[in-house]
Design a protein around this motif. Structure first.
Motif, mmCIF file in Angstrom:
data_model
loop_
_atom_site.group_PDB
_atom_site.id
_atom_site.type_symbol
_atom_site.label_atom_id
_atom_site.label_comp_id
_atom_site.label_asym_id
_atom_site.label_seq_id
_atom_site.Cartn_x
_atom_site.Cartn_y
_atom_site.Cartn_z
ATOM 1 N N TYR A 108 26.815 69.493 -49.269
ATOM 2 C CA TYR A 108 27.147 70.903 -49.448
ATOM 3 C C TYR A 108 28.614 71.186 -49.150
ATOM 4 O O TYR A 108 29.223 72.066 -49.773
ATOM 5 C CB TYR A 108 26.234 71.787 -48.598
ATOM 6 N N SER A 160 30.410 69.889 -52.324
ATOM 7 C CA SER A 160 30.075 70.773 -53.450
ATOM 8 C C SER A 160 30.785 72.111 -53.341
ATOM 9 O O SER A 160 31.342 72.617 -54.323
ATOM 10 C CB SER A 160 28.570 70.999 -53.530
ATOM 11 N N SER A 161 30.761 72.703 -52.147
ATOM 12 C CA SER A 161 31.409 74.006 -51.989
ATOM 13 C C SER A 161 32.921 73.888 -52.130
ATOM 14 O O SER A 161 33.565 74.793 -52.671
ATOM 15 C CB SER A 161 31.040 74.643 -50.650
#
Length: 154
Positions: A134, A137-138
């Motif tokens: 995450y 991805s962010s």
């Protein structure tokens, strides 16, 4: 009838959890987290100053400090010291980069008895894996948004 029984069991469970849950002082916990987290940062600053005094270029010193701090976090986790400190410091030990090392080494040690492939290799990133996925991805999404803002701002 079934809903009533479910609600009663839910309330009994909540009462049992409240009764057996240890009480903690939020002020004390915050102070411990602040002090221990600050000490970890002080250790990082010490190594930064040391590397700078040894002539490591300013733009490279961060890599050296990160490497040393990850090593120290992993080493202290292996000795069982880091987890004992974390019992008192809470987020003060999770937030710095040493917490990342702890989140990798702890599962590796726990699942070592299952073997190096199916234990350590398969489960080493059980805690840190979602954080990495995450986080990466962010950062990609933020990078794309930043690119389009810069592109259309011209």
């Amino acid at each position: 009838m079934e809903k009533k029984l479910e609600k009663q069991l839910s309330e009994e469970f909540k009462n049992m959890v409240d009764k057996n849950n240890p009480q903690s002082s939020i002020i004390k916990d915050c102070i411990f987290a602040f002090v221990i987290g600050g000490l970890i940062c002080d250790v990082g600053q010490f190594f930064m100053n040391m590397f700078l005094s040894l002539g490591v270029p300013q733009e490279n010193v961060g890599y050296y400090v990160a490497t040393v701090m990850v090593f120290l976090g992993a080493f202290l986790t292996g000795l069982g010291i880091y987890d004992n400190v974390a019992k008192y410091a809470g987020a003060g030990t999770i937030v710095p980069i040493t917490g990342f090392a702890n989140s990798i080494v702890s599962p590796a040690m726990e699942f070592k008895r299952e073997g190096y492939i199916l234990g350590v290799g398969a489960r080493m990133f059980i805690i840190a894996g979602p954080v990495l996925v995450y986080g990466i991805s962010s950062s990609v999404i933020v990078g794309i948004i930043y690119y389009f803002i810069k592109y259309f701002a011209k």
